[in-house]
Motif scaffolding. Sequence first.
Motif, PDB file in Angstrom:
ATOM      1  N   ARG A 297      31.688  42.237  33.052  1.00 23.90           N
ATOM      2  CA  ARG A 297      30.820  41.088  33.313  1.00 23.90           C
ATOM      3  C   ARG A 297      31.230  40.373  34.602  1.00 23.90           C
ATOM      4  N   LEU A 298      32.512  40.142  34.751  1.00 28.31           N
ATOM      5  CA  LEU A 298      32.988  39.438  35.950  1.00 28.31           C
ATOM      6  C   LEU A 298      32.706  40.239  37.216  1.00 28.31           C
ATOM      7  N   LEU A 299      32.910  41.543  37.143  1.00 27.26           N
ATOM      8  CA  LEU A 299      32.692  42.372  38.328  1.00 27.26           C
ATOM      9  C   LEU A 299      31.209  42.541  38.650  1.00 27.26           C
ATOM     10  N   ARG A 300      30.346  42.269  37.686  1.00 25.00           N
ATOM     11  CA  ARG A 300      28.896  42.263  37.956  1.00 25.00           C
ATOM     12  C   ARG A 300      28.456  40.932  38.536  1.00 25.00           C
ATOM     13  N   GLY A 301      29.351  39.959  38.555  1.00 22.55           N
ATOM     14  CA  GLY A 301      29.016  38.649  39.111  1.00 22.55           C
ATOM     15  C   GLY A 301      28.605  37.636  38.068  1.00 22.55           C
ATOM     16  N   GLU A 302      28.745  37.962  36.798  1.00 23.80           N
ATOM     17  CA  GLU A 302      28.393  37.037  35.721  1.00 23.80           C
ATOM     18  C   GLU A 302      29.592  36.132  35.433  1.00 23.80           C
ATOM     19  N   LEU A 303      29.751  35.124  36.255  1.00 23.33           N
ATOM     20  CA  LEU A 303      30.901  34.231  36.134  1.00 23.33           C
ATOM     21  C   LEU A 303      30.532  33.004  35.316  1.00 23.33           C
ATOM     22  N   PRO A 304      31.458  32.526  34.501  1.00 24.45           N
ATOM     23  CA  PRO A 304      31.184  31.291  33.757  1.00 24.45           C
ATOM     24  C   PRO A 304      31.226  30.105  34.722  1.00 24.45           C
ATOM     25  N   PRO A 305      30.608  28.993  34.356  1.00 27.81           N
ATOM     26  CA  PRO A 305      30.648  27.817  35.227  1.00 27.81           C
ATOM     27  C   PRO A 305      32.094  27.385  35.493  1.00 27.81           C
ATOM     28  N   GLY A 306      32.406  27.206  36.759  1.00 24.51           N
ATOM     29  CA  GLY A 306      33.741  26.776  37.148  1.00 24.51           C
ATOM     30  C   GLY A 306      34.760  27.897  37.180  1.00 24.51           C
ATOM     31  N   GLY A 307      34.348  29.127  36.893  1.00 23.26           N
ATOM     32  CA  GLY A 307      35.282  30.252  36.883  1.00 23.26           C
ATOM     33  C   GLY A 307      35.209  31.049  38.169  1.00 23.26           C
ATOM     34  N   LYS A 308      36.310  31.684  38.484  1.00 20.84           N
ATOM     35  CA  LYS A 308      36.377  32.568  39.643  1.00 20.84           C
ATOM     36  C   LYS A 308      36.514  33.991  39.133  1.00 20.84           C
ATOM     37  N   CYS A 309      36.399  34.928  40.029  1.00 19.11           N
ATOM     38  CA  CYS A 309      36.559  36.322  39.646  1.00 19.11           C
ATOM     39  C   CYS A 309      38.052  36.658  39.759  1.00 19.11           C
ATOM     40  N   GLY A 310      38.820  36.233  38.739  1.00 16.73           N
ATOM     41  CA  GLY A 310      40.263  36.426  38.764  1.00 16.73           C
ATOM     42  C   GLY A 310      40.824  36.609  37.365  1.00 16.73           C
ATOM     43  N   ILE A 311      42.130  36.802  37.293  1.00 17.99           N
ATOM     44  CA  ILE A 311      42.816  37.069  36.031  1.00 17.99           C
ATOM     45  C   ILE A 311      42.694  35.885  35.073  1.00 17.99           C
ATOM     46  N   LYS A 312      42.771  34.682  35.577  1.00 16.58           N
ATOM     47  CA  LYS A 312      42.688  33.504  34.707  1.00 16.58           C
ATOM     48  C   LYS A 312      41.344  33.482  33.971  1.00 16.58           C
ATOM     49  N   THR A 313      40.261  33.718  34.689  1.00 17.27           N
ATOM     50  CA  THR A 313      38.937  33.731  34.071  1.00 17.27           C
ATOM     51  C   THR A 313      38.791  34.938  33.158  1.00 17.27           C
TER      52      THR A 313
END
Length: 153
Positions: free
Chosen positions: A21-37
């Motif tokens: 999901r993250l690599l498709r660009g589906e990021l949660p509000p306030g999240g970055k594409c990183g390990i924490k998210t």
Amino acid sequence: MRISAAQRTENENRIRAAMDRLLRGELPPGGKCGIKTLAREAGVDRNAFYGTRPYAHLRAEFERRLQSLQQAGEIPDPREAQITRLKTEVAKLKERLTQSEQSVSELTDFRAEALAWLAAQHEEFVRLREVADPSKRVTRLPSPRTTVIGSCS
């Protein structure tokens, strides 16, 4: 606290789904594409991705996939894409500013040369008027007016 093999497999599946999901660009509000998210989206402790912890190999996989996307020119994080776009725009604007400053400098130099040339011509005209022999049939031009009629600008 130890987890069973089934729980670990379930966690890995959740991590992989969150990773996709993250690599498709589906990021949660306030999240970055990183390990924490990634850890937050998968519902696992972030520390489990570091060192010799159980999901360190998934962190390496995530970072490798993210890096390959970035090298291909795809940036899943919209903020990172915006930062990249703005940096490119700033570089173009700086280049345009440099060109404009160079043009202004060249035109200023040209103006100074033109004024110097006109001043030299004027001085030559004045000198030729002074040395003109009145016995020859040279018609003298009237001297310039000293009164100003209307606006000069």
